[in-house]
Design an enzyme around this catalytic site. Sequence first.
Site, PDB file in Angstrom:
ATOM      1  N   ASP A 147      -4.029  -2.342  -1.964  1.00 14.88           N
ATOM      2  CA  ASP A 147      -4.455  -2.901  -0.685  1.00 14.88           C
ATOM      3  C   ASP A 147      -5.085  -4.249  -1.008  1.00 14.88           C
ATOM      4  OD1 ASP A 147      -5.714  -3.675   1.617  1.00 14.88           O
ATOM      5  OD2 ASP A 147      -6.436  -1.666   2.121  1.00 14.88           O
ATOM      6  N   THR A 170      10.793  -7.245  12.389  1.00  9.71           N
ATOM      7  CA  THR A 170      10.134  -6.436  11.352  1.00  9.71           C
ATOM      8  C   THR A 170       9.105  -5.538  12.043  1.00  9.71           C
ATOM      9  OG1 THR A 170       8.252  -7.916  10.974  1.00  9.71           O
ATOM     10  CG2 THR A 170      10.273  -8.415   9.754  1.00  9.71           C
ATOM     11  N   TYR A 185      -4.541 -15.757  13.982  1.00 12.98           N
ATOM     12  CA  TYR A 185      -3.314 -15.612  13.182  1.00 12.98           C
ATOM     13  C   TYR A 185      -2.705 -16.970  12.846  1.00 12.98           C
ATOM     14  CZ  TYR A 185       1.407 -14.371  11.741  1.00 12.98           C
ATOM     15  OH  TYR A 185       2.574 -14.266  11.035  1.00 12.98           O
ATOM     16  N   ASN A 235       3.997 -12.749   0.373  1.00 11.62           N
ATOM     17  CA  ASN A 235       4.570 -12.380   1.678  1.00 11.62           C
ATOM     18  C   ASN A 235       3.689 -11.450   2.495  1.00 11.62           C
ATOM     19  OD1 ASN A 235       6.896 -11.519   3.598  1.00 11.62           O
ATOM     20  ND2 ASN A 235       6.291  -9.613   2.566  1.00 11.62           N
ATOM     21  N   ARG A 273       0.822  -1.216   0.000  1.00 11.62           N
ATOM     22  CA  ARG A 273       0.000   0.000   0.000  1.00 11.62           C
ATOM     23  C   ARG A 273       0.857   1.267   0.000  1.00 11.62           C
ATOM     24  NH1 ARG A 273      -3.089  -1.573   5.343  1.00 11.62           N
ATOM     25  NH2 ARG A 273      -0.891  -1.975   5.749  1.00 11.62           N
ATOM     26  N   LYS A 290      -1.951 -18.972   9.148  1.00 12.03           N
ATOM     27  CA  LYS A 290      -0.639 -19.429   8.681  1.00 12.03           C
ATOM     28  C   LYS A 290      -0.625 -20.942   8.470  1.00 12.03           C
ATOM     29  CE  LYS A 290       1.096 -15.532   8.095  1.00 12.03           C
ATOM     30  NZ  LYS A 290       1.593 -15.121   6.766  1.00 12.03           N
TER      31      LYS A 290
HETATM   32  N1  LIG Z   1       8.086 -10.952  11.600  1.00 11.03           N
HETATM   33  C1  LIG Z   1       7.768 -12.124  12.115  1.00 11.03           C
HETATM   34  O1  LIG Z   1       8.099 -12.444  13.285  1.00 11.03           O
HETATM   35  C2  LIG Z   1       7.025 -13.112  11.282  1.00 11.03           C
HETATM   36  C3  LIG Z   1       6.982 -14.447  11.722  1.00 11.03           C
HETATM   37  C4  LIG Z   1       6.285 -15.371  10.960  1.00 11.03           C
HETATM   38  C5  LIG Z   1       5.688 -14.994   9.777  1.00 11.03           C
HETATM   39  N2  LIG Z   1       5.735 -13.682   9.378  1.00 11.03           N
HETATM   40  C6  LIG Z   1       5.043 -13.325   8.132  1.00 11.03           C
HETATM   41  O2  LIG Z   1       5.930 -12.614   7.303  1.00 11.03           O
HETATM   42  C7  LIG Z   1       5.179 -11.842   6.366  1.00 11.03           C
HETATM   43  C8  LIG Z   1       5.797 -10.461   6.234  1.00 11.03           C
HETATM   44  O3  LIG Z   1       5.645  -9.770   7.436  1.00 11.03           O
HETATM   45  P1  LIG Z   1       6.803  -8.916   8.122  1.00 11.03           P
HETATM   46  O4  LIG Z   1       7.178  -9.610   9.362  1.00 11.03           O
HETATM   47  O5  LIG Z   1       7.835  -8.588   7.114  1.00 11.03           O
HETATM   48  O6  LIG Z   1       5.970  -7.636   8.576  1.00 11.03           O
HETATM   49  P2  LIG Z   1       5.906  -6.122   8.065  1.00 11.03           P
HETATM   50  O7  LIG Z   1       7.249  -5.482   8.148  1.00 11.03           O
HETATM   51  O8  LIG Z   1       4.780  -5.522   8.832  1.00 11.03           O
HETATM   52  O9  LIG Z   1       5.536  -6.261   6.544  1.00 11.03           O
HETATM   53  C9  LIG Z   1       4.227  -6.555   6.113  1.00 11.03           C
HETATM   54  C10 LIG Z   1       4.119  -6.164   4.653  1.00 11.03           C
HETATM   55  O10 LIG Z   1       2.796  -6.476   4.205  1.00 11.03           O
HETATM   56  C11 LIG Z   1       2.233  -5.308   3.611  1.00 11.03           C
HETATM   57  N3  LIG Z   1       0.806  -5.251   3.858  1.00 11.03           N
HETATM   58  C12 LIG Z   1       0.166  -5.242   5.049  1.00 11.03           C
HETATM   59  N4  LIG Z   1      -1.152  -5.126   4.876  1.00 11.03           N
HETATM   60  C13 LIG Z   1      -1.349  -5.066   3.525  1.00 11.03           C
HETATM   61  C14 LIG Z   1      -2.509  -4.918   2.711  1.00 11.03           C
HETATM   62  N5  LIG Z   1      -3.734  -4.799   3.245  1.00 11.03           N
HETATM   63  N6  LIG Z   1      -2.341  -4.899   1.373  1.00 11.03           N
HETATM   64  C15 LIG Z   1      -1.113  -4.984   0.831  1.00 11.03           C
HETATM   65  N7  LIG Z   1       0.017  -5.127   1.544  1.00 11.03           N
HETATM   66  C16 LIG Z   1      -0.113  -5.146   2.885  1.00 11.03           C
HETATM   67  C17 LIG Z   1       2.940  -4.130   4.272  1.00 11.03           C
HETATM   68  O11 LIG Z   1       3.002  -2.997   3.402  1.00 11.03           O
HETATM   69  P3  LIG Z   1       2.034  -1.720   3.393  1.00 11.03           P
HETATM   70  O12 LIG Z   1       1.748  -1.338   4.810  1.00 11.03           O
HETATM   71  O13 LIG Z   1       2.818  -0.719   2.619  1.00 11.03           O
HETATM   72  O14 LIG Z   1       0.817  -2.172   2.641  1.00 11.03           O
HETATM   73  C18 LIG Z   1       4.350  -4.690   4.424  1.00 11.03           C
HETATM   74  O15 LIG Z   1       5.080  -4.505   3.241  1.00 11.03           O
HETATM   75  C19 LIG Z   1       3.734 -11.854   6.869  1.00 11.03           C
HETATM   76  O16 LIG Z   1       2.964 -12.749   6.085  1.00 11.03           O
HETATM   77  C20 LIG Z   1       3.854 -12.388   8.279  1.00 11.03           C
HETATM   78  O17 LIG Z   1       2.686 -13.048   8.718  1.00 11.03           O
HETATM   79  C21 LIG Z   1       6.397 -12.751  10.090  1.00 11.03           C
END
Ligand SMILES: NC(=O)c1ccc[n+]([C@@H]2O[C@H](COP(=O)([O-])OP(=O)(O)OC[C@H]3O[C@@H](n4cnc5c(N)ncnc54)[C@H](OP(=O)(O)O)[C@@H]3O)[C@@H](O)[C@H]2O)c1
Length: 259
Positions: free
Chosen positions: A59, A185, A150, A85, A33, A154
Site C-alpha cells: 500500500d 478502468t 485530483y 501509475n 495492494r 496530476k
Molecule cells: N481511467 C482514467 O480515466 C484516468 C484518466 C487520467 C489518469 N488516470 C490515472 O491512471 C492511473 C491508473 O489508474 P486506472 O485508471 O488504471 O485506475 P484503476 O483501475 O483503479 O487502477 C489503479 C491502480 O492503482 C492501485 N492502487 C490504488 N491505490 C493504491 C495504494 N494505496 N497503494 C498501491 N496501489 C494502489 C490499484 O491496485 P490495488 O487496489 O490492488 O492496490 C490499481 O492497480 C492513475 O494514476 C490515474 O490517476 C486515469
Amino acid sequence: MTTALITGASSGIGAIYARRLAARGNDLVLVARATDRLNALASELRAAHGVSIEVITADLIDATQLELVLRRLRSDPPIDILVNNAGAGLIGDFVTADPAEMHKLLLLNVAAPTLLASAAVGGMVERGGGSIVNIASVLAFLPEYSRGIYAATKSYVMTLSQSLAAEVTAKGVYVQAVLPAATRTEIYERSGGDISKVPDVMEVEDLVDAALVGFDRKELVTIPPVPDVAAWEAFEQARGFLAQGFSNSKPAVRYRNET
Ligand SMILES: NC(=O)c1ccc[n+]([C@@H]2O[C@H](COP(=O)([O-])OP(=O)(O)OC[C@H]3O[C@@H](n4cnc5c(N)ncnc54)[C@H](OP(=O)(O)O)[C@@H]3O)[C@@H](O)[C@H]2O)c1
C-alpha cells in the site's frame, strides 16, 4: 533483458502496461495492494512470455510498505523502466472533502511517485540509461473540470516530469508524462463515480498502446486523444511566449500605481 517496475499493476492502465511490457520481453516487478490479482497476472504473463516476474504487495500510502518498493528500486537486478501509475480519484468538493482522505490522496498521487522516481533515478543516471513513465491526466490542464484536489495532484505529476526531464535527459534517462483523458478502468467506481455517465471513454488497451508509441518516440508528453500534435506545439509556444515576460526586474506597467 530489461526490467520494468509498474505500480498499480493489479487493474486498469497498470495491468495493460504489464501485459504489453511482458510481451516486449521485459522482466517485471508488479506492485499494488491486491496480491491475488498480481499473482494471477504474473502467472499468466510468465506462461505466455517466459519472462521473470516479481510481485510486491504494498500500500503506497503506508510508509513502511512504500519503503519495500523504494528498496527494490535501489537493488539488483536494476530497474530499467519505472511506470509510476498507481493512483486514485476523490469524489467531492474541496470545501467539503475530508482532510484525512485528501492527505491519503496526496500520499498516493504525489508523494509516492516522487519518492519512487527519486529511488529509481540515481541508478539510472549511474548506468547512463533508464526510463521513468509518470501517469498524469489531461485534467492537469483542465482543473476547472474536476472538483477537489485530483487535478492538482496530476498537475504536480506533469510538472515533476518536465523538471525531471530537464535535469536527467542529458544523463541518458528518458522521462515521459502520459496524460490520459477518460479511460475505461475501475477508477471511477473505486472513487464513488459512475463511468456510464462519462462521455468519450477510451478503451484502456488503446490508451496504453498509444502511450507506448509515444514512449518509443521518446516524447516527453504523450496525450493519446489529442488528434493534432500542432495543438500541443502551440501550447508550448504560448508557454514560451508567456515566459519571455518573467525576466523583468520591474512589474509590468499595468501593475504600477498611478501617481
Ligand atoms: N481511467 C482514467 O480515466 C484516468 C484518466 C487520467 C489518469 N488516470 C490515472 O491512471 C492511473 C491508473 O489508474 P486506472 O485508471 O488504471 O485506475 P484503476 O483501475 O483503479 O487502477 C489503479 C491502480 O492503482 C492501485 N492502487 C490504488 N491505490 C493504491 C495504494 N494505496 N497503494 C498501491 N496501489 C494502489 C490499484 O491496485 P490495488 O487496489 O490492488 O492496490 C490499481 O492497480 C492513475 O494514476 C490515474 O490517476 C486515469
